[in-house]
Motif scaffolding. Structure first.
Motif, mmCIF file in Angstrom:
data_model
loop_
_atom_site.group_PDB
_atom_site.id
_atom_site.type_symbol
_atom_site.label_atom_id
_atom_site.label_comp_id
_atom_site.label_asym_id
_atom_site.label_seq_id
_atom_site.Cartn_x
_atom_site.Cartn_y
_atom_site.Cartn_z
ATOM 1 N N ARG A 150 -54.859 -50.511 0.046
ATOM 2 C CA ARG A 150 -55.233 -49.375 -1.114
ATOM 3 C C ARG A 150 -55.125 -49.598 -2.426
ATOM 4 O O ARG A 150 -56.215 -48.965 -3.172
ATOM 5 N N VAL A 151 -54.330 -50.335 -2.954
ATOM 6 C CA VAL A 151 -54.240 -50.413 -4.496
ATOM 7 C C VAL A 151 -55.404 -51.445 -4.924
ATOM 8 O O VAL A 151 -56.078 -51.141 -5.892
ATOM 9 N N GLN A 152 -55.445 -52.440 -3.976
ATOM 10 C CA GLN A 152 -56.645 -53.335 -4.267
ATOM 11 C C GLN A 152 -58.259 -52.642 -4.225
ATOM 12 O O GLN A 152 -59.106 -52.659 -5.274
ATOM 13 N N GLN A 153 -58.174 -51.829 -3.273
ATOM 14 C CA GLN A 153 -59.584 -51.035 -3.165
ATOM 15 C C GLN A 153 -59.716 -49.949 -4.345
ATOM 16 O O GLN A 153 -60.851 -49.747 -4.756
ATOM 17 N N LEU A 154 -58.571 -49.372 -4.741
ATOM 18 C CA LEU A 154 -58.816 -48.106 -5.581
ATOM 19 C C LEU A 154 -58.647 -48.610 -7.016
ATOM 20 O O LEU A 154 -59.491 -48.187 -7.645
#
Length: 281
Positions: free
Chosen positions: A78-82
């Motif tokens: 999620r950090v990568q996508q966000l």
């Protein structure tokens, strides 16, 4: 004025140190005001595919949350996508669960679940942990069939699926309904914080959380009641407890191992750099 930190729980049992740190004043001792919200805000009805993680991600983006705990794999994804926020550390507990089947099921071992649908919450901790334990039992990734269910316990008991990957309080409720565990699950959580949570604030959060973990360790009689408060009193005696580890920094080697595992199985499109996802020292 104390800094206000708003956070959304991932699991009432496994995030109990956060609640204890609020109730015992450990965050206040660090000069922080923490607003702690438990559970999916829409309950079972809100558990659409990947709802929990997406909701938290959205709230972090909007500035409605500063911090949220989530499974280690989900934190990376999620950090990568966000493209916002960082993992500030590994969470306070090793989360626990079980793959369960009905009492009359012919399934005896994990190998018997080869190509058999298993109910999970999509891309939550039990999703990834089920894959790990199935692979460890010798079932190839391509023959592991996980299906999303808004209500995993109902999917199991009703016979919609042959098995389900559960965590407390669902493990104990499934056992009460006559289901049996064929494998235990174990995984770690990650703590995601927004960009405006600076290093000093992150360190304060970790210190308060670790005081809460020590409080739970030193109050064994109350620990089970606190960690399993979502169960009936009689179920708390046998409920599956998380392991209290304390919040820790996320080491590069641990991160790389998880990333490689996720890349090999197609859960990440690109390999993220440690510095882009983790706030390391």
């Amino acid at each position: 004025m104390p800094r206000t930190i708003r956070l959304q729980s991932d699991s009432n049992a496994h995030d109990r140190p956060w609640r204890v740190a609020v109730e015992q004043g450990f965050f206040k001792d660090e000069g922080l005001e923490v607003e702690y919200h438990e559970d999916n805000p829409q309950g079972v009805a809100g558990r659409v595919e990947d709802f929990s993680g997406r909701w938290k991600e959205s709230q972090l983006q909007k500035g409605a949350l500063e911090v949220y705990p989530v499974c280690e794999w989900g934190a990376i994804e999620r950090v990568q996508q966000l493209g916002k926020g960082k993992i500030i550390g590994l969470d306070t507990t090793a989360r626990t669960g079980a793959i369960m089947v009905r009492q009359d099921s012919k399934v005896k071992t994990l190998v018997d679940l080869r190509n058999v649908p298993i109910a999970v919450t999509w891309h939550a901790g039990t999703f990834y942990a089920a894959i790990e334990v199935m692979e460890a039992a010798g079932v190839p990734f391509g023959e592991i069939k996980l299906v999303h269910a808004n209500d995993r316990l109902d999917a199991l008991i009703s016979g919609t699926t042959e098995a389900a990957a559960l965590m407390e309080p669902l493990v104990s409720r499934a056992a009460e309904a006559g289901c049996r565990a064929i494998a235990e699950l174990r995984w770690r959580g990650g703590i995601v914080a927004g960009d405006d949570v600076d290093d000093e604030t992150a360190q304060k959060l970790m210190r308060a959380l670790n005081r809460a973990v020590e409080w739970l360790r030193d109050n064994e009689e109350r620990s089970r009641q606190e960690l399993l408060r979502d169960l009936k009193p009689e179920q708390r005696k046998t409920g599956m407890l998380p392991e209290l580890l304390g919040g820790q920094s996320y080491k590069t080697a641990e991160f790389e191992e998880k990333v490689d595992w996720m890349m090999d199985r197609g859960f990440l499109k690109e390999k993220p750099a440690y510095a882009d996802v983790v706030r390391g020292k």
